[in-house]
Design an enzyme around this catalytic site. Structure first.
Site, PDB file in Angstrom:
ATOM      1  N   HIS A  19       0.974  -1.189   0.039  1.00 42.25           N
ATOM      2  CA  HIS A  19      -0.025   0.022  -0.039  1.00 42.25           C
ATOM      3  C   HIS A  19       0.814   1.255  -0.116  1.00 42.25           C
ATOM      4  O   HIS A  19       1.447   1.639   1.130  1.00 42.25           O
ATOM      5  CB  HIS A  19      -0.953  -0.058   1.307  1.00 42.25           C
ATOM      6  CG  HIS A  19      -2.061   0.931   1.014  1.00 42.25           C
ATOM      7  ND1 HIS A  19      -3.172   0.484   1.475  1.00 42.25           N
ATOM      8  CD2 HIS A  19      -2.152   2.456   0.913  1.00 42.25           C
ATOM      9  CE1 HIS A  19      -4.105   1.790   1.143  1.00 42.25           C
ATOM     10  NE2 HIS A  19      -3.308   3.003   1.137  1.00 42.25           N
ATOM     11  N   HIS A  21       1.046   5.062  -2.510  1.00 43.00           N
ATOM     12  CA  HIS A  21       0.500   5.715  -3.554  1.00 43.00           C
ATOM     13  C   HIS A  21       1.716   6.497  -4.258  1.00 43.00           C
ATOM     14  O   HIS A  21       2.249   6.927  -3.639  1.00 43.00           O
ATOM     15  CB  HIS A  21      -0.564   6.773  -3.030  1.00 43.00           C
ATOM     16  CG  HIS A  21      -1.703   6.194  -2.516  1.00 43.00           C
ATOM     17  ND1 HIS A  21      -2.821   6.201  -3.141  1.00 43.00           N
ATOM     18  CD2 HIS A  21      -1.772   5.664  -1.148  1.00 43.00           C
ATOM     19  CE1 HIS A  21      -3.825   5.791  -2.251  1.00 43.00           C
ATOM     20  NE2 HIS A  21      -3.518   5.105  -1.219  1.00 43.00           N
ATOM     21  N   ASP A  23       1.333   8.973  -6.339  1.00 41.32           N
ATOM     22  CA  ASP A  23       1.061  10.277  -6.242  1.00 41.32           C
ATOM     23  C   ASP A  23       1.438  10.909  -4.682  1.00 41.32           C
ATOM     24  O   ASP A  23       1.360  12.244  -4.537  1.00 41.32           O
ATOM     25  CB  ASP A  23      -0.075  10.757  -6.875  1.00 41.32           C
ATOM     26  CG  ASP A  23      -1.471  10.234  -6.262  1.00 41.32           C
ATOM     27  OD1 ASP A  23      -1.191   9.118  -5.869  1.00 41.32           O
ATOM     28  OD2 ASP A  23      -2.529  11.081  -6.130  1.00 41.32           O
ATOM     29  N   GLY A 178      -9.930   7.783  -2.023  1.00 38.63           N
ATOM     30  CA  GLY A 178     -10.574   9.151  -1.884  1.00 38.63           C
ATOM     31  C   GLY A 178     -11.312   9.125  -0.645  1.00 38.63           C
ATOM     32  O   GLY A 178     -11.062   8.043   0.247  1.00 38.63           O
ATOM     33  N   GLU A 208     -11.346   3.309   7.403  1.00 40.78           N
ATOM     34  CA  GLU A 208     -10.188   4.205   7.767  1.00 40.78           C
ATOM     35  C   GLU A 208     -11.089   5.467   8.461  1.00 40.78           C
ATOM     36  O   GLU A 208     -10.686   5.773   9.732  1.00 40.78           O
ATOM     37  CB  GLU A 208      -9.311   4.739   6.367  1.00 40.78           C
ATOM     38  CG  GLU A 208      -8.350   5.736   6.399  1.00 40.78           C
ATOM     39  CD  GLU A 208      -7.704   6.160   5.249  1.00 40.78           C
ATOM     40  OE1 GLU A 208      -8.417   6.123   4.227  1.00 40.78           O
ATOM     41  OE2 GLU A 208      -6.625   6.886   5.348  1.00 40.78           O
ATOM     42  N   ASP A 297       1.763   3.932   3.030  1.00 43.50           N
ATOM     43  CA  ASP A 297       0.502   4.659   2.282  1.00 43.50           C
ATOM     44  C   ASP A 297       1.014   5.897   1.322  1.00 43.50           C
ATOM     45  O   ASP A 297       1.074   5.625   0.201  1.00 43.50           O
ATOM     46  CB  ASP A 297      -0.310   5.308   3.361  1.00 43.50           C
ATOM     47  CG  ASP A 297      -1.634   5.490   2.814  1.00 43.50           C
ATOM     48  OD1 ASP A 297      -1.929   5.210   1.927  1.00 43.50           O
ATOM     49  OD2 ASP A 297      -2.557   6.438   3.986  1.00 43.50           O
TER      50      ASP A 297
END
Ligand SMILES: O=c1[nH]cnc2c1ncn2[C@@H]1O[C@H](CO)[C@@H](O)[C@H]1O
Ligand SMILES: [Zn+2]
Length: 358
Positions: A19, A21, A23, A178, A208, A297
């Site tokens: 996990h 990202h 970006d 998101g 979350e 993350d």
């Protein structure tokens, strides 16, 4: 063990991240250079060190929605083929440098279309960047992409189709991400059903910002194989004063079916999903035999690395290498890779790597 010795074995320990990202993990200096090239004037500062601090502080808001606002700056500079290639190559290099041997890195292709790229071109640029990064790292790391559909838009079915189309070219699966509040995963059921029909892997961010009911929906209605975060599964666990615990039916199901939780402690502290490292549910979940994996993350936005996540767990719970070996093996077992490749990573890379730390 002294702090230096701890830092040394952490650095050398093989790591796997499921996990992370794309970006959320750019190098600050790269953002600044790409912003100049593209004429993007929205950055809060042009000093790399200040920019790194800005991201971490801005994201440290106690709210997932505000955490996610910071991604406007990174996505703004990831709009061309060259920029995506560079960011992906650097991502693989940085992870390898941190001792990561296997990574699944996710991003939302729909957020990279502002300068005219097509969805296919975005995926091809990122895949090419990952291959370049693996090459620069001398084959020390294997990187796979996960394509993310955004919860608040309506393109998830298209992104699911894109995932299936590119699955033999470095895309291992699908995710949705998101803001969680007001955007339950079942809104994207068409995407998940398409993936199931095509025997394609997917994970879902759940549990979350919203409680265990979102994990229930992700697993039982949508069919997620893994859960992004999932820490709110503790809503369905009662811990008694004597330390024993009683699991509800959902928590039992997740544990008994070995559904991996992609736990990201630092990010949880920033978004308010957990209070501090010492009371983070990762330790409880591990002791209760959930399939727990440890993740970053967003390395830039959360100001972290896999090594730093390891260090926080050492400080909070006194973990030694054997616990990180457990997390790493769990991550590779839950990876969206063919079984022979998972076995090879565990037997030839992860286990020998931990043996050589002793
Ligand atoms: O922890 C998270 N929870 C939910 N969404 C996230 C998290 N981290 C990043 N993103 C979202 O995923 C998009 C694609 O990578 C990012 O642009 C960000 O909006
Ligand atoms: Zn995430």
């Amino acid at each position: 063990m002294s702090d230096n010795l701890v830092a040394d074995w952490i650095r050398r320990a093989p790591k796997a991240v499921l996990h992370d990202h794309l970006d959320g993990g750019l190098r600050p200096a790269t953002i600044i250079e790409l912003a100049r090239e593209r004429g993007y004037r929205g950055l809060p500062t042009e000093d790399p060190a200040e920019l790194a601090v800005w991201f971490r502080d801005a994201a440290n808001s106690g709210s997932l929605e505000r955490y996610l606002e910071t991604f406007a700056h990174t996505c703004a500079v990831m709009q061309t083929r060259d920029a995506l290639f560079r960011v992906a190559a650097e991502c693989a290099e940085d992870l390898a440098e941190d001792g990561v041997v296997y990574a699944e890195v996710r991003y939302a292709p729909e957020q990279h279309l502002e300068a005219g790229l097509t969805l296919d071109e975005v995926v091809e640029a990122v895949n090419a960047g990952f291959r370049e990064g693996e090459r620069r790292a001398g084959g020390r790391i294997t990187v796979r992409a996960l394509l993310t559909g955004m919860r608040h838009t309506d393109r998830s079915k298209e992104i699911a189709e894109l995932t299936v189309e590119h699955r033999d070219a470095g895309v291992a699966g699908f995710d949705i991400a998101g803001g969680e509040i007001g955007n339950p995963p079942a809104r994207h059921l068409a995407a998940f059903q398409y993936l199931k029909q095509h025997n394609c892997h997917f994970t879902i961010h759940a549990g979350e910002a919203v409680g265990a009911e979102s994990i229930h929906e992700a697993v039982q209605v949508c069919g997620a194989e893994r859960i992004g975060h999932g820490v709110r599964i503790t809503d369905d666990i009662v811990v008694h004063e004597d330390g024993t615990a009683r699991l509800g039916h959902l928590a039992s199901y997740i544990r008994d079916n070995r559904i991996a939780l992609e736990v990201c402690p630092t990010s949880n502290l920033q978004t308010g999903a957990a209070k501090d490292y010492d009371s983070h549910p990762i330790d409880l979940l591990r002791r209760l035999h959930f399939r727990v994996t440890l993740n970053t993350d967003n390395r830039l936005v959360s100001g972290t690395t896999m090594s730093q996540e390891f260090q926080h767990m050492v400080d909070a719970f006194g973990y030694g290498p054997e616990v990180f070996e457990e997390f790493t093996v769990a991550a590779v077992e839950a990876a969206f890779l063919p079984l022979p490749e998972r076995r090879r990573l565990i037997d030839e890379v992860v286990r020998p790597g931990y043996r050589s730390l002793a």
